[in-house]
Design an enzyme around this catalytic site. Structure first.
Site, PDB file in Angstrom:
ATOM      1  N   GLU A   1       0.871  -1.125  -0.044  1.00  0.00           N
ATOM      2  CA  GLU A   1      -0.118  -0.019  -0.055  1.00  0.00           C
ATOM      3  C   GLU A   1       0.789   1.129   0.040  1.00  0.00           C
ATOM      4  O   GLU A   1       0.523   2.156  -0.756  1.00  0.00           O
ATOM      5  CB  GLU A   1      -0.987   0.022   1.219  1.00  0.00           C
ATOM      6  CG  GLU A   1      -2.147  -1.225   1.082  1.00  0.00           C
ATOM      7  CD  GLU A   1      -2.987  -1.079   2.244  1.00  0.00           C
ATOM      8  OE1 GLU A   1      -3.787  -0.412   2.242  1.00  0.00           O
ATOM      9  OE2 GLU A   1      -2.763  -1.543   3.511  1.00  0.00           O
TER      10      GLU A   1
ATOM     11  N   GLU B   1      -3.233 -10.077   4.006  1.00  0.00           N
ATOM     12  CA  GLU B   1      -4.484  -9.725   4.840  1.00  0.00           C
ATOM     13  C   GLU B   1      -5.436 -10.779   5.067  1.00  0.00           C
ATOM     14  O   GLU B   1      -6.156 -10.827   5.890  1.00  0.00           O
ATOM     15  CB  GLU B   1      -5.052  -8.374   4.221  1.00  0.00           C
ATOM     16  CG  GLU B   1      -4.402  -7.034   4.695  1.00  0.00           C
ATOM     17  CD  GLU B   1      -3.068  -6.666   3.685  1.00  0.00           C
ATOM     18  OE1 GLU B   1      -3.042  -7.560   2.643  1.00  0.00           O
ATOM     19  OE2 GLU B   1      -2.921  -5.737   3.647  1.00  0.00           O
TER      20      GLU B   1
HETATM   21  C1  1HE Z   1       6.383  -8.301  12.666  1.00  0.00           C
HETATM   22  C2  1HE Z   1       6.026  -8.063  11.276  1.00  0.00           C
HETATM   23  C3  1HE Z   1       4.496  -7.402  11.111  1.00  0.00           C
HETATM   24  C4  1HE Z   1       7.590  -9.290  10.856  1.00  0.00           C
HETATM   25  N1  1HE Z   1       4.200  -6.924  12.237  1.00  0.00           N
HETATM   26  N2  1HE Z   1       5.826  -7.625  13.415  1.00  0.00           N
HETATM   27  N3  1HE Z   1       2.002  -8.410   7.170  1.00  0.00           N
HETATM   28  C5  1HE Z   1       2.289  -9.667   7.113  1.00  0.00           C
HETATM   29  O1  1HE Z   1       1.252 -10.355   7.543  1.00  0.00           O
HETATM   30  C6  1HE Z   1       3.670 -10.056   6.986  1.00  0.00           C
HETATM   31  C7  1HE Z   1       4.200 -10.388   8.300  1.00  0.00           C
HETATM   32  N4  1HE Z   1       5.412 -10.885   8.003  1.00  0.00           N
HETATM   33  C8  1HE Z   1       6.378 -11.830   7.482  1.00  0.00           C
HETATM   34  O2  1HE Z   1       5.661 -12.603   6.549  1.00  0.00           O
HETATM   35  C9  1HE Z   1       7.680 -12.150   7.471  1.00  0.00           C
HETATM   36  O3  1HE Z   1       8.115 -11.322   8.726  1.00  0.00           O
HETATM   37  C10 1HE Z   1       8.493 -11.515   6.312  1.00  0.00           C
HETATM   38  C11 1HE Z   1       8.272 -12.427   5.360  1.00  0.00           C
HETATM   39  C12 1HE Z   1       8.007 -10.211   6.149  1.00  0.00           C
HETATM   40  C13 1HE Z   1      10.052 -11.579   6.850  1.00  0.00           C
HETATM   41  O4  1HE Z   1      10.404 -12.898   7.077  1.00  0.00           O
HETATM   42  P1  1HE Z   1      11.662 -13.055   8.042  1.00  0.00           P
HETATM   43  O5  1HE Z   1      11.807 -14.739   8.288  1.00  0.00           O
HETATM   44  O6  1HE Z   1      12.877 -12.528   7.441  1.00  0.00           O
HETATM   45  O7  1HE Z   1      11.393 -12.283   9.450  1.00  0.00           O
HETATM   46  P2  1HE Z   1      10.743 -12.769  10.742  1.00  0.00           P
HETATM   47  O8  1HE Z   1      11.439 -13.761  11.568  1.00  0.00           O
HETATM   48  O9  1HE Z   1       9.251 -13.290  10.364  1.00  0.00           O
HETATM   49  O10 1HE Z   1      10.123 -11.695  11.519  1.00  0.00           O
HETATM   50  C14 1HE Z   1      11.359 -10.897  12.253  1.00  0.00           C
HETATM   51  C15 1HE Z   1      10.739  -9.954  13.346  1.00  0.00           C
HETATM   52  O11 1HE Z   1       9.778  -8.903  12.750  1.00  0.00           O
HETATM   53  C16 1HE Z   1       9.960 -10.965  14.442  1.00  0.00           C
HETATM   54  O12 1HE Z   1      10.016 -10.288  15.454  1.00  0.00           O
HETATM   55  P3  1HE Z   1      10.824 -10.860  16.640  1.00  0.00           P
HETATM   56  O13 1HE Z   1      10.544 -10.020  17.766  1.00  0.00           O
HETATM   57  O14 1HE Z   1      10.251 -12.498  16.715  1.00  0.00           O
HETATM   58  O15 1HE Z   1      11.955 -10.763  16.355  1.00  0.00           O
HETATM   59  C17 1HE Z   1       8.559 -10.736  13.652  1.00  0.00           C
HETATM   60  O16 1HE Z   1       7.596 -10.742  14.547  1.00  0.00           O
HETATM   61  C18 1HE Z   1       8.739  -9.150  13.180  1.00  0.00           C
HETATM   62  N5  1HE Z   1       7.622  -8.956  12.106  1.00  0.00           N
HETATM   63  N6  1HE Z   1       6.767  -8.822  10.276  1.00  0.00           N
HETATM   64  C19 1HE Z   1       4.852  -7.060  13.536  1.00  0.00           C
HETATM   65  N7  1HE Z   1       3.951  -7.330  10.165  1.00  0.00           N
HETATM   66  C20 1HE Z   1      -3.335  -0.496   7.097  1.00  0.00           C
HETATM   67  S1  1HE Z   1      -3.721  -2.139   7.079  1.00  0.00           S
HETATM   68  C21 1HE Z   1      -2.350  -3.073   6.523  1.00  0.00           C
HETATM   69  C22 1HE Z   1      -2.699  -4.350   6.580  1.00  0.00           C
HETATM   70  C23 1HE Z   1      -1.445  -5.328   6.696  1.00  0.00           C
HETATM   71  O17 1HE Z   1      -0.390  -4.710   6.374  1.00  0.00           O
HETATM   72  S2  1HE Z   1      -1.778  -6.910   7.024  1.00  0.00           S
HETATM   73  C24 1HE Z   1      -0.162  -7.653   6.383  1.00  0.00           C
HETATM   74  C25 1HE Z   1       0.782  -7.750   7.604  1.00  0.00           C
END
Ligand code: 1HE
Length: 268
Positions: free
Chosen positions: A122, A142
């Site tokens: 977005e 989402e």
């Molecule tokens: C996060 C987020 C997040 C990572 N919010 N903390 N977005 C998603 O559904 C995507 C969610 N994220 C992922 O699928 C993966 O993190 C990635 C593919 C982007 C990257 O993977 P990777 O293996 O490099 O990293 P990771 O181990 O998953 O994440 C590293 C840290 O970032 C981890 O935190 P930690 O404290 O355990 O180290 C994750 O929890 C954190 N992290 N992504 C919070 N999104 C206005 S409406 C918009 C609606 C949306 O955007 S919905 C889609 C949300």
């Protein structure tokens, strides 16, 4: 060499954002790689602050991100406790912030790599030129998280790739690769890994060198004209083009071409 923007020029940026400067280009860097540049409220407000506090002499913005991923979208940690009214306010916060990108004072070039997902897509869609590196991929998770886009995605993304493709992404979890993203129009430049910043900066510098009225016309008038009924569109276009060509800057540039002092429109 990038000079850090003096703090007073863009005050109040959170630690998740860094502002720099390279000549006429203001650079905004998403700087929360440990959370994959997930956008929390503070960061979204910081984006609004940055785009509404640009120095007068900035002619373009380059949006880039630290770490392996451009942006993992909404910070999912923040949404657990939200009710409907708060949810609407939150979505409006994103709308306000991204409006300052799309309809701000200057064009914005985004350099995409790694995950460009959810709210990250977005955010990218609110920019004017998208440069992708080969690691970039695009998804709208989402659907699988039980939520919906809230950062203007349902308005902007169909205009880039069509409603059918966005439906497919949201319903089936389809992920587009960088190559596919280039084919369907998410990006308009595709570069090898590590080359996005230099190309993005080059494009942003070119943009900053355009006549300000041209950049205004492209950012403010073109998308409105494209969405108008044809009769209104033709009238608006006639007005915009007559205003642009009457500007002294346009006259000077046209004279430069006729006197063979300006570059030709040939491939380099
Ligand atoms: C996060 C987020 C997040 C990572 N919010 N903390 N977005 C998603 O559904 C995507 C969610 N994220 C992922 O699928 C993966 O993190 C990635 C593919 C982007 C990257 O993977 P990777 O293996 O490099 O990293 P990771 O181990 O998953 O994440 C590293 C840290 O970032 C981890 O935190 P930690 O404290 O355990 O180290 C994750 O929890 C954190 N992290 N992504 C919070 N999104 C206005 S409406 C918009 C609606 C949306 O955007 S919905 C889609 C949300």
């Amino acid at each position: 060499m990038n000079d850090a923007l003096p703090h007073h020029v863009v005050p109040g940026l959170p630690a998740s954002l860094k502002a720099e400067r390279d000549g006429a280009v203001a650079i905004l860097r998403l700087s929360r790689p440990e959370k994959r540049n997930a956008l929390d409220d503070e960061t979204v407000r910081g984006i609004e602050t940055f785009f509404t506090s640009l120095p007068e002499d900035a002619g373009a913005v380059l949006l880039v991100a630290e770490g392996e991923h451009f942006c993992a979208g909404l910070d999912l940690g923040e949404i657990r406790e939200r009710g409907v009214t708060e949810g609407i306010a939150h979505s409006r916060l994103w709308h306000r912030a991204f409006e300052t990108i799309q309809f701000g004072r200057v064009p914005v070039v985004a350099v995409l790599h790694g995950a460009v997902v959810g709210g990250g897509l977005e955010l990218a869609a609110a920019c004017h030129v998208r440069v992708a590196e080969r690691s970039a991929y695009y998804a709208l998770p989402e659907g699988s998280r039980g939520i919906f886009v809230g950062g203007g995605g349902s308005v902007r993304i169909p205009r880039l790739i069509g409603v059918a493709r966005m439906m497919d992404m949201m319903l089936t979890g389809r992920i587009y690769s960088a190559d596919e993203g280039q084919q369907i129009g998410i990006s308009t430049y595709l570069l090898d890994q590590g080359q996005g910043f230099a190309r993005g900066l080059e494009l942003a510098k070119h943009i900053a060198g355009n006549a300000p009225l041209t950049n205004f016309a492209v950012v403010q008038a073109l998308p409105r004209i494209a969405e108008s009924d044809p009769a209104s569109g033709f009238a608006l276009e006639a007005l915009m083009s007559s205003i642009a060509q009457a500007d002294p800057e346009a006259k000077a540039r046209l004279r430069a071409f006729l006197e063979k002092r300006a570059p030709k429109a040939t491939p380099t």
